[in-house]
Design a protein around this motif. Structure first.
Motif, short mmCIF file in Angstrom:
data_model
loop_
_atom_site.label_atom_id
_atom_site.label_comp_id
_atom_site.label_asym_id
_atom_site.label_seq_id
_atom_site.Cartn_x
_atom_site.Cartn_y
_atom_site.Cartn_z
N GLU A 45 134.85 4.78 47.63
CA GLU A 45 133.87 5.84 47.35
C GLU A 45 132.50 5.50 47.92
O GLU A 45 132.03 4.36 47.78
CB GLU A 45 133.76 6.04 45.82
CG GLU A 45 132.71 7.08 45.46
CD GLU A 45 132.57 7.30 43.96
OE1 GLU A 45 133.38 6.76 43.17
OE2 GLU A 45 131.63 8.03 43.57
N ASP A 46 131.87 6.48 48.55
CA ASP A 46 130.47 6.36 48.92
C ASP A 46 129.68 6.73 47.66
O ASP A 46 129.49 7.91 47.35
CB ASP A 46 130.14 7.30 50.08
CG ASP A 46 128.67 7.25 50.45
OD1 ASP A 46 127.90 6.55 49.75
OD2 ASP A 46 128.29 7.90 51.44
N THR A 47 129.23 5.71 46.95
CA THR A 47 128.61 5.96 45.64
C THR A 47 127.20 6.53 45.78
O THR A 47 126.61 6.96 44.79
CB THR A 47 128.55 4.65 44.81
OG1 THR A 47 127.96 3.64 45.63
CG2 THR A 47 129.92 4.20 44.36
N LYS A 48 126.67 6.57 47.01
CA LYS A 48 125.31 7.11 47.20
C LYS A 48 125.36 8.61 47.52
O LYS A 48 124.32 9.26 47.60
CB LYS A 48 124.61 6.38 48.34
CG LYS A 48 124.34 4.91 48.03
CD LYS A 48 123.35 4.33 49.04
CE LYS A 48 123.27 2.84 48.95
NZ LYS A 48 124.31 2.15 49.72
N SER A 49 126.56 9.12 47.70
CA SER A 49 126.66 10.51 48.14
C SER A 49 126.56 11.49 46.97
O SER A 49 127.22 11.32 45.94
CB SER A 49 128.00 10.70 48.85
OG SER A 49 128.20 12.06 49.13
N LEU A 50 125.76 12.53 47.16
CA LEU A 50 125.53 13.55 46.12
C LEU A 50 126.85 14.20 45.68
O LEU A 50 127.08 14.42 44.49
CB LEU A 50 124.56 14.62 46.66
CG LEU A 50 124.30 15.83 45.76
CD1 LEU A 50 123.54 15.42 44.49
CD2 LEU A 50 123.51 16.91 46.51
N VAL A 51 127.71 14.48 46.66
CA VAL A 51 128.94 15.23 46.33
C VAL A 51 129.81 14.48 45.31
O VAL A 51 130.52 15.08 44.52
CB VAL A 51 129.73 15.59 47.63
CG1 VAL A 51 130.44 14.38 48.22
CG2 VAL A 51 130.72 16.71 47.36
N ASN A 52 129.68 13.16 45.33
CA ASN A 52 130.50 12.37 44.41
C ASN A 52 129.94 12.29 42.99
O ASN A 52 130.55 11.68 42.11
CB ASN A 52 130.73 10.96 44.97
CG ASN A 52 131.68 10.99 46.15
OD1 ASN A 52 132.49 11.92 46.28
ND2 ASN A 52 131.60 9.99 47.01
N THR A 53 128.81 12.96 42.77
CA THR A 53 128.30 13.04 41.39
C THR A 53 128.93 14.25 40.68
O THR A 53 128.69 14.47 39.50
CB THR A 53 126.75 13.17 41.34
OG1 THR A 53 126.39 14.40 41.98
CG2 THR A 53 126.06 12.00 42.02
N PHE A 54 129.72 15.01 41.43
CA PHE A 54 130.35 16.22 40.87
C PHE A 54 131.32 15.84 39.74
O PHE A 54 132.18 14.99 39.91
CB PHE A 54 131.11 16.95 41.98
CG PHE A 54 131.67 18.28 41.57
CD1 PHE A 54 130.85 19.26 41.03
CD2 PHE A 54 133.02 18.56 41.75
CE1 PHE A 54 131.37 20.50 40.65
CE2 PHE A 54 133.54 19.80 41.38
CZ PHE A 54 132.72 20.77 40.84
N GLU A 55 131.12 16.49 38.60
CA GLU A 55 132.00 16.23 37.46
C GLU A 55 132.70 17.51 37.06
O GLU A 55 132.07 18.57 36.99
CB GLU A 55 131.18 15.72 36.26
CG GLU A 55 130.79 14.26 36.40
CD GLU A 55 129.95 13.77 35.23
OE1 GLU A 55 129.97 14.40 34.15
OE2 GLU A 55 129.25 12.76 35.42
N THR A 56 133.99 17.42 36.81
CA THR A 56 134.74 18.63 36.45
C THR A 56 135.04 18.65 34.94
O THR A 56 135.44 17.63 34.38
CB THR A 56 136.07 18.69 37.23
OG1 THR A 56 136.77 17.46 37.05
CG2 THR A 56 135.83 18.93 38.70
#
Ligand SMILES: Cc1cc2nc3c(=O)[nH]c(=O)nc-3n(C[C@H](O)[C@H](O)[C@H](O)COP(=O)(O)O)c2cc1C
Length: 235
Positions: free
Chosen positions: A212-223
């Motif tokens: 995971e690219d932990t700095k990427s905004l898209v990966n802060t998406f929570e469902t």
């Protein structure tokens, strides 16, 4: 069996930290880990032990060639939607006709993701570009294609789901992230030809795999999930 990061007892950790990751670093995934993941997934149950799974691994140049071809086709279809039917022969993963509450959840999911990325419904080019990230495997170093023999019944897709979830949970054990993908089904003919699948195999879905690219905004998406009481009926 290779050593996982987590003890078996922390299966709950894997379950609760698994999420669909849509931005990856370029850190490669060692082949021995890849093999161990598929080996773990093969422990999934299947009706009468039919084991309907078949996994194709794409990395490096082979992956890039497919990405290039599908992205070009995706661009062409955006200009002429009539072309779309020429590229798929996949099963109906999604319904022909959507009903509530499923369509509502689907819409909420899509627009929440685009909202997070600052993309408005009217911004077609940005939506197209974000959709196309799927066909770049969200920059993951590994793309997985899953196929099934066309003679098998619908129940085998149930078995397949267990295989896929086992693989995704096992990936967490190695600190890896995944994103299962139905998007590639729209280009199943291109995919099947590219991976040289036998003519009696069809595409089930795909998966991005990497770190995971932990700095990427898209990966802060929570469902969100429906509360358990709305799922559960005590008879
Ligand atoms: C079989 C399957 C296909 C999916 N296809 C896509 C896809 O093509 N593109 C994508 O971005 N996410 C895809 N997803 C991810 C879902 O959107 C995601 O699982 C759902 O919103 C719940 O979020 P979570 O995985 O982060 O818990 C897929 C998930 C599954 C199980």
């Amino acid at each position: 069996m290779l050593a996982c990061k987590f003890e078996l007892g922390s299966l709950a950790h894997a379950i609760y930290t698994r999420k669909s990751v849509r931005a990856f670093t370029d850190q490669p995934v060692p082949r021995e880990i890849l093999k161990a993941l598929v080996e773990s997934a093969c422990r999934a149950p299947s009706g009468t032990n039919t084991q309907p799974w078949r996994v194709y691994v794409l990395e490096g140049e082979v992956k890039d060639k497919l990405v290039d071809q599908v992205c070009k086709t995706h661009d062409a279809i955006a200009k002429n939607p009539e072309l779309a039917k020429d590229y798929t022969d996949s099963y109906d993963y999604y319904p022909q006709k959507w009903i509530s509450p499923y369509i509502d959840r689907r819409r909420q999911n899509g627009w929440s993701l685009y909202g997070l990325l600052g993309i408005d419904k009217s911004e077609r080019d940005k939506i197209h570009a974000q959709q196309q990230r799927n066909f770049r495997f969200f920059d993951a170093p590994v793309g997985l294609m899953f196929t099934i023999n066309t003679s098998l019944g619908r129940g085998s897709l149930l078995d397949y789901g267990m295989f896929l979830q086992t693989l995704m949970l096992a990936a967490r054990g190695f600190g890896l992230a995944t994103c299962p993908q139905a998007a590639w089904l729209a280009y199943s003919k291109i995919v099947l030809s590219h991976i040289n699948a036998p003519s009696d195999e069809t595409l089930v879905c795909s998966m991005c795999l990497g770190y995971e690219d932990t700095k990427s905004l898209v990966n802060t998406f929570e469902t969100p999930r429906e509360c358990v009481d709305s799922v559960l009926t005590w008879v």
